[in-house]
Design a protein around this motif. Structure first.
Motif, short mmCIF file in Angstrom:
data_model
loop_
_atom_site.label_atom_id
_atom_site.label_comp_id
_atom_site.label_asym_id
_atom_site.label_seq_id
_atom_site.Cartn_x
_atom_site.Cartn_y
_atom_site.Cartn_z
N ALA A 171 0.82 -1.22 0.00
CA ALA A 171 0.00 0.00 0.00
C ALA A 171 0.84 1.26 0.00
CB ALA A 171 -0.94 0.01 1.21
N ILE A 172 2.12 1.13 0.38
CA ILE A 172 2.97 2.32 0.51
C ILE A 172 3.06 3.11 -0.78
CG2 ILE A 172 5.37 3.04 0.81
CD1 ILE A 172 5.65 1.01 3.01
N SER A 173 3.16 2.41 -1.91
CA SER A 173 3.37 3.10 -3.19
C SER A 173 2.08 3.63 -3.81
CB SER A 173 4.04 2.15 -4.19
OG SER A 173 3.20 1.01 -4.44
N LEU A 174 0.94 3.32 -3.20
CA LEU A 174 -0.34 3.73 -3.79
C LEU A 174 -0.58 5.23 -3.60
CD1 LEU A 174 -2.66 0.81 -2.63
CD2 LEU A 174 -1.54 1.10 -4.86
N LYS A 175 -1.22 5.81 -4.58
CA LYS A 175 -1.64 7.21 -4.49
C LYS A 175 -3.05 7.26 -3.90
CE LYS A 175 1.20 8.71 -8.38
NZ LYS A 175 1.23 9.36 -9.70
N PRO A 176 -3.47 8.41 -3.38
CA PRO A 176 -4.81 8.50 -2.76
C PRO A 176 -5.94 8.04 -3.66
CG PRO A 176 -3.52 10.43 -2.22
CD PRO A 176 -2.71 9.67 -3.23
N GLU A 177 -5.80 8.31 -4.97
CA GLU A 177 -6.89 7.96 -5.88
C GLU A 177 -7.08 6.45 -6.02
OE1 GLU A 177 -3.35 9.44 -8.43
OE2 GLU A 177 -4.30 9.86 -6.51
#
Length: 340
Positions: free
Chosen positions: A188-194
């Motif tokens: 999840a660390i690399s995920l962007k808010p969208e």
């Protein structure tokens, strides 16, 4: 059931809906398939809440829910007491909100309507009445307000019927049943808010639209501000900054931060509403203009320069008055600039 338990469950549900952490001490896990309850418990830490669709009511480690979370017009019943109606954003202007209603933004049409309504509120001060009701809960508030940026705590997890693990009810898949919480967090660390809505609508243009409208968090705060205003007073009340300015604010002055107080205008009277505490203070027109300018520009000297002509006083006098107003409210624990 004790009231504190009810409040805790309501806070957990709110965190699951909005994606904003801090409602409860831990994270929220929604389980579609009761067979995955045991796995969900391995992901739960202290202060976490597990919501299980058609879960075992005798299991003290979970909160059973029934109904549907993913169909407009349907109802989700949490712990047999908290009823949530699910509605699409585009339908909200035509719906009478009887109980707590989750307002989903899951399609291109929903997003366009949301941005159109927000823009109209900024220009004219007209708000969709249903969105200002206490019963309305806007889904994915974390994404809309920017609260999800840099949040690596995984405020919520959603385990689908087939065992996929998502970052939320409409989020990105980050694993499957059997994966450890550590692995899920790493992915999840690399995920962007969208990524919170990636499973229902390709979100990259949404993020561009949100980035181009930095006033969206203030608009969301305004929706909350209306909930403090008695229904009988709403027709005659305006919010400064939404189609109305006392000193002639220019477009490049911007809007206050989301947490700054609101100035209400009702007839010839003005009030300051602090939504952080719910306190309301009657203030004079000059003080209202000063607070508006300081909140917009976040700088006393700059505010004094723009508000002095409207008050027909010198810039030096306006600056002194502004410092006096800020000092007075600071003593009351009210942050006019919304910086704290």
């Amino acid at each position: 059931m004790k009231l504190s338990q009810q409040q805790s469950i309501a806070a957990a549900v709110d965190q699951w809906i909005t994606g904003i952490s801090g409602r409860i001490p831990g994270h929220v896990i929604f389980v579609e398939n009761p067979e995955h309850t045991g796995y969900a418990k391995t992901l739960a830490g202290e202060g976490s809440t597990i919501l299980v669709l058609n879960g075992d009511k005798a299991d003290a480690g979970i909160v059973p829910v029934s109904g549907s979370f993913d169909a407009a017009g349907e109802e989700l019943l949490v712990d047999g007491t908290l009823s949530l109606e699910i509605q699409d954003y585009v339908a909200i202007p035509f719906v009478n909100l009887v109980g707590v209603t989750v307002v989903r933004i899951t399609t291109e049409e929903d997003w366009q309507a949301f941005f159109d309504d927000a823009g109209e509120a900024i220009r004219s001060g007209h708000f969709v009445q249903q969105l200002t009701e206490v019963n309305a809960v806007l889904a994915e508030r974390g994404l809309l307000s920017g609260a999800g940026k840099g949040n690596l705590l995984l405020a919520r997890l959603h385990i689908t019927w087939d065992g996929s693990v998502r970052t939320g009810p409409y989020g990105t898949k980050i694993g499957k049943v059997g994966d450890s919480l550590v692995d899920l967090r790493v992915r999840a660390i690399s995920l962007k808010p969208e990524a919170a809505v990636a499973s229902v609508y390709y979100p990259w243009d949404i993020q561009d639209s949100l980035a181009a409208k930095p006033w969206i968090p203030r608009y969301l705060a305004a929706l909350d501000a209306w909930k403090f205003i008695p229904r009988e007073d709403r027709a005659d009340t305006r919010l400064l900054g939404f189609g109305l300015s006392l000193y002639g604010a220019a477009a490049n002055h911007g809007l206050p931060s989301a947490s700054a107080p609101f100035i209400l205008k009702r007839g010839a009277e003005h009030s300051l509403l602090d939504t952080q505490t719910g306190r309301l203070f009657k203030i004079g027109t000059d003080a209202a203009a000063i607070i508006e300018a300081v909140s917009n520009l976040k700088d006393i000297k700059a505010a004094a320069r723009v508000v002095a002509p409207a008050l027909k006083v010198s810039v030096a006098y306006a600056e002194g008055a502004a410092r006096g107003v800020l000092e007075r409210f600071d003593q009351l624990g009210i942050d006019i600039m919304g910086a704290r």
